[in-house]
Structures are given as C-alpha cells and as structure tokens.
Design a protein around this motif. Structure first.
Motif, PDB file in Angstrom:
ATOM      1  N   LEU A 106     -25.033  -1.363  -8.214  1.00  0.00           N
ATOM      2  CA  LEU A 106     -25.008   0.060  -7.895  1.00  0.00           C
ATOM      3  C   LEU A 106     -23.607   0.615  -8.112  1.00  0.00           C
ATOM      4  CD1 LEU A 106     -27.096  -0.051  -4.594  1.00  0.00           C
ATOM      5  CD2 LEU A 106     -27.889   0.520  -6.902  1.00  0.00           C
ATOM      6  N   GLY A 107     -23.536   1.902  -8.387  1.00  0.00           N
ATOM      7  CA  GLY A 107     -22.238   2.555  -8.513  1.00  0.00           C
ATOM      8  C   GLY A 107     -21.512   2.563  -7.177  1.00  0.00           C
ATOM      9  N   THR A 108     -20.189   2.647  -7.238  1.00  0.00           N
ATOM     10  CA  THR A 108     -19.395   2.653  -6.016  1.00  0.00           C
ATOM     11  C   THR A 108     -18.084   3.389  -6.261  1.00  0.00           C
ATOM     12  OG1 THR A 108     -18.476   1.253  -4.260  1.00  0.00           O
ATOM     13  CG2 THR A 108     -18.259   0.438  -6.502  1.00  0.00           C
ATOM     14  N   ILE A 109     -17.530   3.917  -5.191  1.00  0.00           N
ATOM     15  CA  ILE A 109     -16.215   4.546  -5.267  1.00  0.00           C
ATOM     16  C   ILE A 109     -15.164   3.482  -4.961  1.00  0.00           C
ATOM     17  CG2 ILE A 109     -14.672   6.273  -4.259  1.00  0.00           C
ATOM     18  CD1 ILE A 109     -17.170   7.950  -3.636  1.00  0.00           C
ATOM     19  N   CYS A 110     -14.178   3.378  -5.832  1.00  0.00           N
ATOM     20  CA  CYS A 110     -13.090   2.413  -5.668  1.00  0.00           C
ATOM     21  C   CYS A 110     -11.787   3.155  -5.388  1.00  0.00           C
ATOM     22  CB  CYS A 110     -12.920   1.573  -6.933  1.00  0.00           C
ATOM     23  SG  CYS A 110     -14.375   0.602  -7.353  1.00  0.00           S
ATOM     24  N   MET A 111     -10.847   2.464  -4.768  1.00  0.00           N
ATOM     25  CA  MET A 111      -9.539   3.045  -4.456  1.00  0.00           C
ATOM     26  C   MET A 111      -8.438   2.111  -4.916  1.00  0.00           C
ATOM     27  SD  MET A 111      -7.763   3.694  -0.739  1.00  0.00           S
ATOM     28  CE  MET A 111      -7.884   5.449  -0.459  1.00  0.00           C
ATOM     29  N   LEU A 112      -7.380   2.692  -5.475  1.00  0.00           N
ATOM     30  CA  LEU A 112      -6.130   1.967  -5.649  1.00  0.00           C
ATOM     31  C   LEU A 112      -5.309   2.286  -4.414  1.00  0.00           C
ATOM     32  CD1 LEU A 112      -4.410   0.149  -7.483  1.00  0.00           C
ATOM     33  CD2 LEU A 112      -3.289   2.227  -8.277  1.00  0.00           C
ATOM     34  N   THR A 113      -4.990   1.269  -3.630  1.00  0.00           N
ATOM     35  CA  THR A 113      -4.307   1.476  -2.352  1.00  0.00           C
ATOM     36  C   THR A 113      -2.801   1.644  -2.548  1.00  0.00           C
ATOM     37  OG1 THR A 113      -3.854  -0.870  -1.938  1.00  0.00           O
ATOM     38  CG2 THR A 113      -6.029  -0.032  -1.252  1.00  0.00           C
ATOM     39  N   ALA A 114      -2.130   2.000  -1.460  1.00  0.00           N
ATOM     40  CA  ALA A 114      -0.671   2.155  -1.486  1.00  0.00           C
ATOM     41  C   ALA A 114       0.026   0.834  -1.776  1.00  0.00           C
ATOM     42  CB  ALA A 114      -0.184   2.730  -0.160  1.00  0.00           C
ATOM     43  N   GLN A 115      -0.654  -0.285  -1.502  1.00  0.00           N
ATOM     44  CA  GLN A 115      -0.097  -1.614  -1.776  1.00  0.00           C
ATOM     45  C   GLN A 115      -0.442  -2.086  -3.188  1.00  0.00           C
ATOM     46  OE1 GLN A 115      -2.054  -0.963   1.059  1.00  0.00           O
ATOM     47  NE2 GLN A 115      -0.184  -0.531   2.202  1.00  0.00           N
ATOM     48  N   ASN A 116      -0.985  -1.166  -4.016  1.00  0.00           N
ATOM     49  CA  ASN A 116      -1.363  -1.467  -5.390  1.00  0.00           C
ATOM     50  C   ASN A 116      -2.458  -2.542  -5.461  1.00  0.00           C
ATOM     51  OD1 ASN A 116      -0.975  -0.563  -8.022  1.00  0.00           O
ATOM     52  ND2 ASN A 116       0.251  -2.344  -8.549  1.00  0.00           N
ATOM     53  N   GLU A 117      -3.424  -2.433  -4.540  1.00  0.00           N
ATOM     54  CA  GLU A 117      -4.578  -3.318  -4.504  1.00  0.00           C
ATOM     55  C   GLU A 117      -5.835  -2.478  -4.702  1.00  0.00           C
ATOM     56  OE1 GLU A 117      -2.967  -6.695  -1.396  1.00  0.00           O
ATOM     57  OE2 GLU A 117      -3.918  -4.909  -0.565  1.00  0.00           O
ATOM     58  N   ILE A 118      -6.882  -3.092  -5.219  1.00  0.00           N
ATOM     59  CA  ILE A 118      -8.140  -2.383  -5.450  1.00  0.00           C
ATOM     60  C   ILE A 118      -9.072  -2.616  -4.276  1.00  0.00           C
ATOM     61  CG2 ILE A 118     -10.200  -2.253  -6.902  1.00  0.00           C
ATOM     62  CD1 ILE A 118      -8.371  -3.047  -9.255  1.00  0.00           C
ATOM     63  N   LEU A 119      -9.585  -1.522  -3.741  1.00  0.00           N
ATOM     64  CA  LEU A 119     -10.599  -1.564  -2.689  1.00  0.00           C
ATOM     65  C   LEU A 119     -11.906  -1.090  -3.306  1.00  0.00           C
ATOM     66  CD1 LEU A 119     -11.552  -1.745   0.276  1.00  0.00           C
ATOM     67  CD2 LEU A 119     -10.842   0.647   0.515  1.00  0.00           C
ATOM     68  N   THR A 120     -12.891  -1.964  -3.352  1.00  0.00           N
ATOM     69  CA  THR A 120     -14.207  -1.603  -3.865  1.00  0.00           C
ATOM     70  C   THR A 120     -15.073  -1.175  -2.694  1.00  0.00           C
ATOM     71  OG1 THR A 120     -13.989  -3.218  -5.637  1.00  0.00           O
ATOM     72  CG2 THR A 120     -16.199  -2.446  -5.171  1.00  0.00           C
ATOM     73  N   GLY A 121     -15.732  -0.038  -2.828  1.00  0.00           N
ATOM     74  CA  GLY A 121     -16.584   0.451  -1.752  1.00  0.00           C
ATOM     75  C   GLY A 121     -15.809   1.266  -0.728  1.00  0.00           C
ATOM     76  N   TRP A 122     -14.889   2.117  -1.190  1.00  0.00           N
ATOM     77  CA  TRP A 122     -14.125   2.983  -0.291  1.00  0.00           C
ATOM     78  C   TRP A 122     -15.078   3.904   0.456  1.00  0.00           C
ATOM     79  CZ3 TRP A 122     -13.755   8.396  -0.394  1.00  0.00           C
ATOM     80  CH2 TRP A 122     -12.777   8.946   0.433  1.00  0.00           C
ATOM     81  N   LEU A 123     -14.799   4.126   1.736  1.00  0.00           N
ATOM     82  CA  LEU A 123     -15.576   5.042   2.559  1.00  0.00           C
ATOM     83  C   LEU A 123     -14.674   6.157   3.060  1.00  0.00           C
ATOM     84  CD1 LEU A 123     -17.615   2.458   4.655  1.00  0.00           C
ATOM     85  CD2 LEU A 123     -18.422   3.827   2.731  1.00  0.00           C
ATOM     86  N   ALA A 124     -15.160   7.381   2.992  1.00  0.00           N
ATOM     87  CA  ALA A 124     -14.390   8.538   3.445  1.00  0.00           C
ATOM     88  C   ALA A 124     -14.433   8.643   4.963  1.00  0.00           C
ATOM     89  CB  ALA A 124     -14.973   9.810   2.836  1.00  0.00           C
ATOM     90  N   SER A 125     -13.297   8.994   5.543  1.00  0.00           N
ATOM     91  CA  SER A 125     -13.261   9.322   6.968  1.00  0.00           C
ATOM     92  C   SER A 125     -13.754  10.757   7.142  1.00  0.00           C
ATOM     93  CB  SER A 125     -11.836   9.199   7.498  1.00  0.00           C
ATOM     94  OG  SER A 125     -11.026  10.226   6.948  1.00  0.00           O
ATOM     95  N   GLN A 126     -13.995  11.158   8.374  1.00  0.00           N
ATOM     96  CA  GLN A 126     -14.379  12.555   8.608  1.00  0.00           C
ATOM     97  C   GLN A 126     -13.251  13.486   8.198  1.00  0.00           C
ATOM     98  OE1 GLN A 126     -16.299  13.596  12.235  1.00  0.00           O
ATOM     99  NE2 GLN A 126     -17.589  11.770  12.214  1.00  0.00           N
ATOM    100  N   THR A 127     -12.012  13.063   8.413  1.00  0.00           N
ATOM    101  CA  THR A 127     -10.867  13.873   7.994  1.00  0.00           C
ATOM    102  C   THR A 127     -10.872  14.053   6.486  1.00  0.00           C
ATOM    103  OG1 THR A 127      -9.578  13.084   9.869  1.00  0.00           O
ATOM    104  CG2 THR A 127      -8.354  14.051   8.047  1.00  0.00           C
ATOM    105  N   ASP A 128     -11.132  12.967   5.731  1.00  0.00           N
ATOM    106  CA  ASP A 128     -11.216  13.060   4.271  1.00  0.00           C
ATOM    107  C   ASP A 128     -12.312  14.040   3.859  1.00  0.00           C
ATOM    108  OD1 ASP A 128      -9.189  11.177   3.638  1.00  0.00           O
ATOM    109  OD2 ASP A 128     -10.603   9.518   3.868  1.00  0.00           O
ATOM    110  N   MET A 129     -13.481  13.947   4.498  1.00  0.00           N
ATOM    111  CA  MET A 129     -14.616  14.787   4.111  1.00  0.00           C
ATOM    112  C   MET A 129     -14.379  16.260   4.416  1.00  0.00           C
ATOM    113  SD  MET A 129     -17.974  12.520   5.017  1.00  0.00           S
ATOM    114  CE  MET A 129     -17.418  11.617   6.455  1.00  0.00           C
ATOM    115  N   LEU A 130     -13.596  16.558   5.447  1.00  0.00           N
ATOM    116  CA  LEU A 130     -13.371  17.949   5.835  1.00  0.00           C
ATOM    117  C   LEU A 130     -12.098  18.548   5.239  1.00  0.00           C
ATOM    118  CD1 LEU A 130     -14.470  17.670   9.566  1.00  0.00           C
ATOM    119  CD2 LEU A 130     -15.757  18.653   7.653  1.00  0.00           C
ATOM    120  N   SER A 131     -11.306  17.731   4.579  1.00  0.00           N
ATOM    121  CA  SER A 131     -10.044  18.207   4.012  1.00  0.00           C
ATOM    122  C   SER A 131     -10.265  18.983   2.732  1.00  0.00           C
ATOM    123  CB  SER A 131      -9.107  17.032   3.725  1.00  0.00           C
ATOM    124  OG  SER A 131      -8.730  16.435   4.933  1.00  0.00           O
ATOM    125  N   GLU A 132      -9.352  19.906   2.471  1.00  0.00           N
ATOM    126  CA  GLU A 132      -9.411  20.723   1.258  1.00  0.00           C
ATOM    127  C   GLU A 132      -8.161  20.565   0.423  1.00  0.00           C
ATOM    128  OE1 GLU A 132     -10.635  24.696   2.191  1.00  0.00           O
ATOM    129  OE2 GLU A 132     -12.495  23.993   3.097  1.00  0.00           O
TER     130      GLU A 132
END
Length: 138
Positions: A106-132
């Motif tokens: 399945l498709g997934t959202i990935c993140m490059l972290t501040a430590q230059n590591e890959i996170l597969t399956g990133w999940l948004a916080s409520q703050t992320d979802m409500l931010s503009e």
C-alpha cells in the motif's frame, strides 16, 4: 523538484486505461493536470493540511515551516508490487513467495527526519493537521 509533466502523463495514461474511449483526449488530460497543479500549488506560500496532501499526491515533497528540524520533509511512496527476489526482509520475502512471488504494498507517507533518517508510515499529529504553514519543498 518533480517532473510535473511526467506525473501528468502518468495520470492521463491511468485515465485512458480505465476508459479507452478517452485515448484521443490523453494529451488534453495531461495538460489539464499540469495546469491544475500549477494553479493549485505554485501561488501558495503556505497551505493547509488538505492542500499538503494534494501536493503529495501530485508527487511534490512538503514540509511545515513550524518544524524544528532542518531539512525535514514528507513524500508519498505510492502503492506498488513487491517481488520476492527484491526483499531483504525475510518475513516480507516469505509473504511474497506465499503470494505467488509478489505482494501488493500500500502507499504510505514517508518522512526524512532531522537526523537524516527515513521514517516510513509517518502519522500527522493534530497540530500538523490543523496547521496552515505547510509548504512545497523546492
């Protein structure tokens, strides 16, 4: 930055695969995708989460201005088929073999972290979802 024309051609081919009678309009469909993406994203300095998700689906990388880590961003890894011979993970390889040599991923959202590591399956916080303060990564 992504090759928006390549993404548009992929979208147009998908439409034609689902509806072969649209073959004559394939070029117009690709042009409309490019135009729509340009209109939707290129004039926005900041976006809400909904537009950030749309940008991911168009193949862009996105981040929040409010993130503390330097260089962090998200991208969408699309759904695909994983062949057993590609697998280094023995459990995944076994599942693919049991499924005839390949398995759907399945498709997934990935993140490059501040430590230059890959996170597969990133999940948004409520703050992320409500931010503009979401933006496209150049």
């Amino acid at each position: 930055m992504i090759d928006l024309e390549q993404v548009a051609q992929g979208h147009a081919k998908s439409v034609v695969e689902c509806n072969p009678s649209a073959k004559e309009a394939e070029g117009l469909i690709a042009t409309a995708v490019v135009y729509g993406a340009n209109e939707l994203f290129h004039h926005l300095d900041e976006m809400d989460f909904g537009n950030a998700i749309k940008a991911l689906k168009f193949g862009y990388k996105v981040c929040r201005k409010g993130w503390n880590g330097s260089g962090m961003f998200l991208w969408l890894k699309p759904a695909s088929k994983v062949r057993a011979e590609w697998c280094k993970d023995p459990h995944l390889k076994h599942l693919a073999e049991l499924n005839g040599g390949e398995i759907n991923a399945l498709g997934t959202i990935c993140m490059l972290t501040a430590q230059n590591e890959i996170l597969t399956g990133w999940l948004a916080s409520q703050t992320d979802m409500l931010s503009e303060d979401w933006m496209i990564v150049p």
